[in-house]
Design an enzyme around this catalytic site. Structure first.
Site, PDB file in Angstrom:
ATOM      1  N   GLU A 181     -72.361-103.846 -56.172  1.00  0.00           N
ATOM      2  CA  GLU A 181     -72.233-105.213 -55.668  1.00  0.00           C
ATOM      3  C   GLU A 181     -70.786-105.620 -55.735  1.00  0.00           C
ATOM      4  O   GLU A 181     -70.089-105.739 -56.576  1.00  0.00           O
ATOM      5  CB  GLU A 181     -73.143-106.058 -56.084  1.00  0.00           C
TER       6      GLU A 181
ATOM      7  N   ASP B 263     -70.297 -96.628 -51.479  1.00  0.00           N
ATOM      8  CA  ASP B 263     -69.943 -97.093 -52.643  1.00  0.00           C
ATOM      9  C   ASP B 263     -68.779 -96.153 -53.178  1.00  0.00           C
ATOM     10  O   ASP B 263     -67.769 -96.682 -53.950  1.00  0.00           O
ATOM     11  CB  ASP B 263     -71.114 -96.749 -53.626  1.00  0.00           C
TER      12      ASP B 263
END
Length: 259
Positions: A74, A171
């Site tokens: 995140e 990511d």
């Protein structure tokens, strides 16, 4: 009459397996081009619970890796988007490639330095509040702890095959290398190859999960775990999806291209 009945059941099971390979072979057993929609035959099989019957009939095949390292960052965010984004949650689940069970967890929050104050949008999306990142280690410190954890878990042993798994390429293709470049930090080689679960799912199921984890859980009739956009909860969902696909006979392969 017992022996003939057993023989008949075996023949029927063999017939079902043969039909499954004919219908799903190009998706389940060889990663080809990613289709953009579910085929009618795939939908019909899913509607009749075919995947569940296959799981019961076919033994869990061996994977190519000893361990899968499930990761889901995140990061700081806003509308419009802020730059640079910074990782604020760094979770990894160590998934045993033989049992597809979680064996170990790495989970840390990260202090952002360029935009140290989280936006209301970021908190609403991720559930991460300011107190959860204030005073936490920097990304450099967290990466050092990741390396220590990898060593402790035996994942740096050259005889142990492991690979990261993410829900998309963002990511490890964009977020981590981009922030490391901004901060002048090296990126460890083990972060440079991964499996994109969206691609793996599309190979296995014959359709692209436009809405990510929500679509994959729905397609496999799985209950969503925890809170959407919580890094650690997203990792648990990824692990659950992987386990389900593995028990249906899918073999996971690297999807990223070499750096």
């Amino acid at each position: 009459m017992l022996a003939p009945l057993q023989t008949g059941a075996a023949r029927f099971s063999s017939y079902l397996l043969s039909r499954a390979r004919k219908v799903l072979g190009s998706h389940l057993f060889s990663p080809g081009a990613v289709p953009e929609f579910c085929s009618t035959s795939t939908r019909k099989l899913a509607a009749h619970g075919f995947g569940a019957s296959m799981a019961a009939m076919v033994s869990f095949p061996p994977q190519r890796y000893h361990y899968f390292l499930v990761l889901d960052f995140e990061a700081t965010c806003d509308k419009p988007q802020i730059h640079p984004q910074e990782i604020i949650e760094f979770p990894i689940l160590k998934l045993n490639g033989r049992t597809m069970e979680i064996e170990s967890t790495f989970h840390m929050y990260v202090q952002p330095v360029v935009h140290p104050q989280l936006t209301p949008f970021c908190t609403e999306l991720t559930g991460i509040i300011q107190a959860m990142v204030d005073g936490q280690p920097s990304l450099q410190q967290v990466l050092e702890r990741v390396d220590e954890w990898m060593a402790k878990e035996g994942l740096l042993d050259p005889n142990v095959k492991s690979i990261f798994v993410t829900c998309g390429d963002w990511d490890l293709k964009v977020m981590l290398p981009g922030q490391c470049q901004y901060l002048g930090l090296p990126v460890a080689d083990y972060f440079k190859q991964w499996i994109n679960l969206k691609k793996a799912y599309s190979f296995a199921m014959g359709c692209w999960p436009k809405n990510g984890l929500l679509d994959m859980n729905k397609g496999l009739s799985l209950q969503h775990i925890g809170r959407p956009h919580s890094g650690i909860d997203d990792c648990k969902n990824i692990a659950n999806i992987m386990k389900t696909l593995a028990y249906r006979g899918f073999i996971f392969k690297q999807t990223s291209k070499p750096f």
